[in-house]
Write a protein that holds these residues in place. Sequence first.
Motif, PDB file in Angstrom:
ATOM      1  N   ARG A  43       0.823  -1.221   0.000  1.00  0.00           N
ATOM      2  CA  ARG A  43       0.000   0.000   0.000  1.00  0.00           C
ATOM      3  C   ARG A  43       0.850   1.262   0.000  1.00  0.00           C
ATOM      4  O   ARG A  43       0.512   2.253  -0.630  1.00  0.00           O
ATOM      5  CB  ARG A  43      -0.936   0.025   1.211  1.00  0.00           C
ATOM      6  N   ARG A  44       1.987   1.228   0.741  1.00  0.00           N
ATOM      7  CA  ARG A  44       2.783   2.448   0.879  1.00  0.00           C
ATOM      8  C   ARG A  44       4.124   2.128   1.529  1.00  0.00           C
ATOM      9  O   ARG A  44       4.174   1.594   2.628  1.00  0.00           O
ATOM     10  CB  ARG A  44       2.010   3.459   1.720  1.00  0.00           C
ATOM     11  N   HIS A  45       5.188   2.492   0.838  1.00  0.00           N
ATOM     12  CA  HIS A  45       6.531   2.379   1.416  1.00  0.00           C
ATOM     13  C   HIS A  45       7.437   3.442   0.797  1.00  0.00           C
ATOM     14  O   HIS A  45       7.089   4.065  -0.211  1.00  0.00           O
ATOM     15  CB  HIS A  45       7.118   0.971   1.226  1.00  0.00           C
TER      16      HIS A  45
ATOM     17  N   LEU B 282       7.680   6.458   8.221  1.00  0.00           N
ATOM     18  CA  LEU B 282       6.691   6.816   7.205  1.00  0.00           C
ATOM     19  C   LEU B 282       6.023   8.154   7.497  1.00  0.00           C
ATOM     20  O   LEU B 282       5.755   8.937   6.583  1.00  0.00           O
ATOM     21  CB  LEU B 282       5.623   5.724   7.081  1.00  0.00           C
TER      22      LEU B 282
ATOM     23  N   GLU C 157       6.152  11.371   4.981  1.00  0.00           N
ATOM     24  CA  GLU C 157       4.947  12.071   4.542  1.00  0.00           C
ATOM     25  C   GLU C 157       4.999  13.551   4.920  1.00  0.00           C
ATOM     26  O   GLU C 157       4.656  14.423   4.108  1.00  0.00           O
ATOM     27  CB  GLU C 157       3.707  11.417   5.143  1.00  0.00           C
TER      28      GLU C 157
ATOM     29  N   PHE D 103       5.722   8.362  -2.145  1.00  0.00           N
ATOM     30  CA  PHE D 103       5.723   6.960  -1.716  1.00  0.00           C
ATOM     31  C   PHE D 103       5.699   6.060  -2.937  1.00  0.00           C
ATOM     32  O   PHE D 103       5.285   6.470  -4.024  1.00  0.00           O
ATOM     33  CB  PHE D 103       4.495   6.669  -0.844  1.00  0.00           C
TER      34      PHE D 103
ATOM     35  N   THR E 203       4.313   2.161  -4.247  1.00  0.00           N
ATOM     36  CA  THR E 203       3.293   1.159  -3.950  1.00  0.00           C
ATOM     37  C   THR E 203       3.658  -0.110  -4.693  1.00  0.00           C
ATOM     38  O   THR E 203       4.502  -0.108  -5.597  1.00  0.00           O
ATOM     39  CB  THR E 203       1.890   1.622  -4.390  1.00  0.00           C
TER      40      THR E 203
END
Length: 139
Positions: free
Chosen positions: A57-59, A118, A122, A128, A130
């Motif tokens: 999803r997000r890294h 994270l 942000e 990011f 995905t």
Amino acid sequence: MSVVSAILAAEPQQAIDHFSHRLSNETDCDDVASAMKAGEQDFVLLHVVGSPAAYERRHVPGALHLPHKEIDQARMAQWPEDTLFVVYCAGPHCNGADKAALKLARLGRPVKLMIGGLTGWEDEGLPFATGKEPGSIAG
């Protein structure tokens, strides 16, 4: 006298020692992003918490997903002994990166914690990645 100056500032050498020690153990999101954008990534960036689905999803672009619970001598053997690892987790409310850094240090590996994780990434307005692959940060 203010509450700021009520306790005297450290002597310069004490401050040098203190901040040098901190910087030898930590880096920040902007420094990581700057190194990657400049093509100067001389470290392995590890996303050390969460499920594979959360990583997808997000890294942070370029980060490999290696949960701290899976860090051991056999797993780390794929990298040379002098490889610098930079670890991060969800953010200041998470200690997964601390656990990973401790494991890596106990294995004799150079390691720094990316402060903020994270959340910090942000907050800096950085992009990011995905999906299952690490991805890369745009220059």
